[in-house]
Design a protein around this motif. Sequence first.
Motif, PDB file in Angstrom:
ATOM      1  N   GLY A   1      20.706  -3.233 -57.333  1.00 22.49           N
ATOM      2  CA  GLY A   1      21.202  -4.602 -57.391  1.00 22.49           C
ATOM      3  C   GLY A   1      22.494  -4.852 -56.646  1.00 22.49           C
ATOM      4  N   ALA A   2      22.942  -3.898 -55.825  1.00 26.14           N
ATOM      5  CA  ALA A   2      24.203  -4.063 -55.110  1.00 26.14           C
ATOM      6  C   ALA A   2      24.169  -5.274 -54.179  1.00 26.14           C
ATOM      7  CB  ALA A   2      24.514  -2.797 -54.301  1.00 26.14           C
ATOM      8  N   LEU A   3      23.066  -5.460 -53.460  1.00 23.80           N
ATOM      9  CA  LEU A   3      22.993  -6.546 -52.478  1.00 23.80           C
ATOM     10  C   LEU A   3      22.966  -7.910 -53.154  1.00 23.80           C
ATOM     11  CD1 LEU A   3      20.435  -5.021 -49.932  1.00 23.80           C
ATOM     12  CD2 LEU A   3      22.935  -5.013 -49.820  1.00 23.80           C
ATOM     13  N   VAL A   4      22.079  -8.084 -54.130  1.00 21.72           N
ATOM     14  CA  VAL A   4      21.973  -9.417 -54.741  1.00 21.72           C
ATOM     15  C   VAL A   4      23.171  -9.726 -55.637  1.00 21.72           C
ATOM     16  CG1 VAL A   4      19.466  -9.517 -54.582  1.00 21.72           C
ATOM     17  CG2 VAL A   4      20.524  -8.571 -56.650  1.00 21.72           C
TER      18      VAL A   4
ATOM     19  N   THR B   1      20.376 -17.083 -61.927  1.00 24.36           N
ATOM     20  CA  THR B   1      20.976 -17.324 -60.605  1.00 24.36           C
ATOM     21  C   THR B   1      20.250 -16.526 -59.536  1.00 24.36           C
ATOM     22  OG1 THR B   1      23.145 -17.730 -61.599  1.00 24.36           O
ATOM     23  CG2 THR B   1      23.110 -17.179 -59.259  1.00 24.36           C
ATOM     24  N   VAL B   2      19.929 -15.293 -59.856  1.00 21.39           N
ATOM     25  CA  VAL B   2      19.186 -14.413 -58.948  1.00 21.39           C
ATOM     26  C   VAL B   2      17.755 -14.304 -59.451  1.00 21.39           C
ATOM     27  CG1 VAL B   2      19.003 -12.082 -58.006  1.00 21.39           C
ATOM     28  CG2 VAL B   2      21.250 -13.127 -58.308  1.00 21.39           C
ATOM     29  N   ARG B   3      16.811 -14.542 -58.580  1.00 17.74           N
ATOM     30  CA  ARG B   3      15.399 -14.446 -58.949  1.00 17.74           C
ATOM     31  C   ARG B   3      14.942 -12.993 -58.816  1.00 17.74           C
ATOM     32  NH1 ARG B   3      10.351 -17.285 -55.712  1.00 17.74           N
ATOM     33  NH2 ARG B   3       8.783 -17.069 -57.363  1.00 17.74           N
ATOM     34  N   LEU B   4      14.393 -12.443 -59.869  1.00 21.19           N
ATOM     35  CA  LEU B   4      13.982 -11.045 -59.887  1.00 21.19           C
ATOM     36  C   LEU B   4      12.466 -10.954 -59.861  1.00 21.19           C
ATOM     37  CD1 LEU B   4      16.472  -9.646 -62.560  1.00 21.19           C
ATOM     38  CD2 LEU B   4      16.740  -9.725 -60.075  1.00 21.19           C
TER      39      LEU B   4
ATOM     40  N   ARG C   1      22.251 -17.405 -54.475  1.00 25.46           N
ATOM     41  CA  ARG C   1      21.004 -17.471 -55.253  1.00 25.46           C
ATOM     42  C   ARG C   1      19.848 -16.725 -54.564  1.00 25.46           C
ATOM     43  NH1 ARG C   1      22.055 -21.056 -59.272  1.00 25.46           N
ATOM     44  NH2 ARG C   1      19.901 -20.982 -59.974  1.00 25.46           N
ATOM     45  N   PRO C   2      20.043 -15.438 -54.273  1.00 20.92           N
ATOM     46  CA  PRO C   2      18.998 -14.676 -53.580  1.00 20.92           C
ATOM     47  C   PRO C   2      17.844 -14.296 -54.504  1.00 20.92           C
ATOM     48  CG  PRO C   2      20.792 -13.215 -54.179  1.00 20.92           C
ATOM     49  CD  PRO C   2      21.226 -14.610 -54.568  1.00 20.92           C
ATOM     50  N   THR C   3      16.774 -13.803 -53.884  1.00 20.22           N
ATOM     51  CA  THR C   3      15.633 -13.244 -54.602  1.00 20.22           C
ATOM     52  C   THR C   3      15.589 -11.753 -54.344  1.00 20.22           C
ATOM     53  OG1 THR C   3      14.324 -15.273 -54.447  1.00 20.22           O
ATOM     54  CG2 THR C   3      13.115 -13.222 -54.767  1.00 20.22           C
TER      55      THR C   3
END
Length: 376
Positions: free
Chosen positions: A54-57, A91-94, A64-66
């Motif tokens: 999860g470092a990038l997101v 906020t982040v779509r997983l 609001r990345p996926t």
Amino acid sequence: MTTPWGEPALARFPEDPRDRLRAWDASDEYLLRHIADRQVPLSGTVVAVGDRWGALVTALAAHRPTQITDSWLGQEATRANLARNGVEPGTVRLLTTQDPPPGRIDVLLVRVPKSLALLEDQLLRLAPAVHEGTVVVGTGMVKEIHTSTLGLFERILGPTRTSLAERKARLILCTPDPALRRPANPWPYRYTLPDGIGPVSGRTVVNHAGVFCADRLDIGTRFFLGHLPAPRGGRVVDLGCGNGVVGTATALADPRAEVLFVDESFQAVASAEATYRENDVPGHAEFRVGDGLTGVPDGSVDLVLNNPPFHSHQATTDATARRMFAGARRTLRPGGELWVIGNRHLGYHVTLRRLFGNSAVVASDPKFVVLRAVRR
């Protein structure tokens, strides 16, 4: 981790104070610096594939990345890291590698996986959402990026080049070509098992991309299939099930058995269920993605079959095996057994004796050993 967007605090999952491995590396940092230095617009749909912990997101959460991952542990690490850094849920779509991908992608960030097959599958699944203006950046350590890696980007998305190396990390820079004729996706892959391996002889295996030994039966599993315990009914767990061959063999040999297939890979559990369904196996089975035997009640299992991994991405570690063995001891009923196959040099018998107070060799050859430990 230091990034152009701040210094998020990150940890792997499950957290272990003894684990000195970080939740990011130089390739994550390199990719984030590149995006900032080139002022890549992040106002559209940003997708990060293979973001290990999860470092990038987490760094890009404001946009609001996926995230798309094959790892349940990686997804849980992402949830924990987002919460740790004050990011609101949602906020982040997983997403997992088994979920439908976004319909449009404006920025595609790819953390190169260890499996070339998984990279192929994911690029082919994502390609229809990539357009001429999509910014595509891959990243990995130098030892993870090969000519074949670049060839996949070139063949599926468009012209590809690499950056200079920094701190043993490298970027993959790809210019999408919407007119490119992409190959058909060969995944999932099916093959027929050989004869002489018990109940699964001649049966069909279904492998989704990224599952270990996707195009053939590996020699360790073949050896294990020749030395499985006699049918006994009860609750059986195929722990770290991969494509589910071991659990399927157990269910075929004993329709009374209730088999639970468990793996932390979404691709693996999908493969195990597809293999089981493909062969019309009688009896009852359950398929679960998760961290080993977490969530399985204490003293509820009669038999655990396990071929533990000894790598976490590029790091060699016995941490996963130790957690699996401890989970087996907790969930086995008195008299229940854990059967393990591993390379002889890994010395699993030492760990089993410490946890169970006993360990017996069931079978061995110059490379592998099958061990049995009994819950007293």
